[in-house]
Scaffold this active site. Structure first.
Site, PDB file in Angstrom:
ATOM      1  CG  HIS A 105      -2.033   1.003   1.151  1.00  0.00           C
ATOM      2  ND1 HIS A 105      -1.870   2.332   1.461  1.00  0.00           N
ATOM      3  CD2 HIS A 105      -3.344   0.856   0.794  1.00  0.00           C
ATOM      4  CE1 HIS A 105      -3.023   2.961   1.299  1.00  0.00           C
ATOM      5  NE2 HIS A 105      -3.931   2.099   0.900  1.00  0.00           N
ATOM      6  CG  ASP A 110      -7.764  -2.182  -2.517  1.00  0.00           C
ATOM      7  OD1 ASP A 110      -8.900  -1.715  -2.295  1.00  0.00           O
ATOM      8  OD2 ASP A 110      -6.735  -1.478  -2.528  1.00  0.00           O
TER       9      ASP A 110
END
Length: 431
Positions: A308, A366
């Site tokens: 991320h 995600d």
């Protein structure tokens, strides 16, 4: 945010300038450069604004190095374990957790606003049947300002409150209708006897021909997806909402702008991109090939759903989402699904392979949310709309905070101009 007595000194062309140092309640100190242009006739240069604080906010805090996410000071892990989405909505909007009476009132107000003006249905039918649901949502949410005239005055606190309630309540209905329209099924009206997440699943998957019962475990997983995506500090879409709002635009237009920004594959489309990557891999036996490609610096292929930009350690939301993913996969018995088999194998590799561990490429939110939504039966085109309806409360909270800031100004970023200097126009025959 409080000023400190400390200053940083900038020396430029033999002159010195004192920049006040501002101290937050938590996080890095901030250099106040608001007067730098007036004093020194220079701008600062920060593409992407990755080192620039464009506002002060009391809503959400992220520590990427620690893997920490706080909503109004509460760790996301505690909220995911003990709270639920609408309580988190109240917290983000109002700054404190509600008492029992406040929670009942808030839930009641949201429930009574879930239906759409009947004429809005005509907007859906104006889109091609194969339109992406996000395109539909951008248009329909923007059009809400044509129907709800009693909540457009941004200077009226009560109208701002009504607009907030309407959008939190109606976005699931809009998203579900966008989905139903895309698959050619009739719209399903909301039900006041269902909780927020269950109502959304009901509107997406029920049909008039038979009874649909929402499984509690799926409703819980959906509620967690919504909660974990509710806000995430000053990301691209939130900054878009604030920038649009700084001009005085109505709240529906601002949220439509946020949805448009979220649509980008580098932002809200990341979980869709993750599932598309899993489809590209196809089967478990092809995973080594793609792992080798991901490790090859000369190969443009990237594993989506790992690591991320903000979290340099682990994504705290992913730890919570992994629990829900395991529960959903066990409940639905979809372990024979090749796509999900690929996902589970990739997860194990990322958690144990030295390359991933060294680079801290852990599965992010995600990755797991994509697996859950795939298992539930949502097409990948609906992943980002679900993200949008989840993030709506964060956008509205940030918008309300910005509107209430007496020091607020219309957004006006500067630039490092690299074009032609002033030159004279030549008639076409002389060029």
């Amino acid at each position: 945010m409080a000023d400190t007595k400390r200053t940083a000194t900038l020396t430029l062309d033999g002159k010195t300038y004192d920049l006040p140092v501002l101290s937050p309640t938590v996080g890095p100190d901030v250099l106040d450069i608001r007067k730098l242009y007036a004093q020194a006739d220079v701008f600062t240069y920060d593409p992407g604004f990755t080192s620039t604080a464009a506002c002060d906010s009391a809503i959400t805090y992220i520590d990427g190095d620690k893997g920490e996410l706080l909503y109004r000071g509460y760790p996301i892990e505690q909220l995911a374990d003990k709270s639920h989405y609408l309580e988190v909505c109240y917290l983000l909007l109002n700054g404190e957790l509600p008492n029992k009476a406040q929670m009942a009132d808030f839930e009641g107000r949201i429930t009574r606003h879930t239906m759409l003006h009947e004429q809005i249905h005509n907007f859906f039918r104006g889109f091609r049947r194969d339109s992406h649901p996000m395109a539909t949502m951008v248009g329909v949410v923007g059009a809400m300002s044509a129907f709800y005239h009693d909540s457009l005055d941004i200077n009226d606190p009560w109208q701002r409150e009504v607009a907030a309630m309407r959008m939190i309540a109606k976005l699931p209905t809009i998203a579900a209708m966008a989905y139903k329209y895309s698959i050619g099924q009739p719209f399903v009206y909301p039900r006041n006897d269902l909780d927020y997440a269950s109502n959304f699943l009901h509107m997406c998957f029920s049909v008039p021909a038979e009874t649909y019962t929402v499984q509690p475990a799926l409703a819980k997983a959906m509620d967690r997806i919504m909660m974990l995506h509710a806000d995430h500090e000053q990301n691209a879409s939130t900054s878009t909402v604030r920038l649009a709002g700084s001009s005085g635009a109505n709240p529906f237009a601002c949220i439509a702008a946020g949805i448009a920004c979220l649509w980008g594959p580098a932002h809200g489309g990341a979980n869709q991109a993750c599932l598309e990557m899993l489809r590209e891999i196809g089967t478990v036996d092809r995973i080594p090939e793609f792992i080798a490609r991901a490790k090859d610096k000369n190969d443009p292929f990237k594993l989506m759903g790992f690591g991320h930009r903000v979290y340099k350690n682990f994504d705290p939301r992913a730890k919570v989402m992994k629990e829900s993913a395991d529960e959903v996969l066990d409940l639905l018995g979809v372990h024979n699904n090749p796509l999900l088999q690929v996902a589970k194998e990739l997860e194990q590799i990322a958690l144990h392979d030295e390359y991933f561990i060294e680079k801290k490429l852990y599965p992010n939110v995600d990755f797991y949310s994509g697996i859950i939504l795939e298992a539930m039966g949502f097409p990948t085109s609906m992943f980002t709309p679900i993200f949008a309806l989840s993030r709506t409360v964060g956008w509205i909270s940030q918008w309300k905070e910005m509107i209430s800031d007496p020091a607020g100004k219309i957004g006006r970023p500067r630039q490092l101009y690299t074009g032609a200097v002033a030159r004279d126009y030549l008639e076409v025959e002389n060029r």
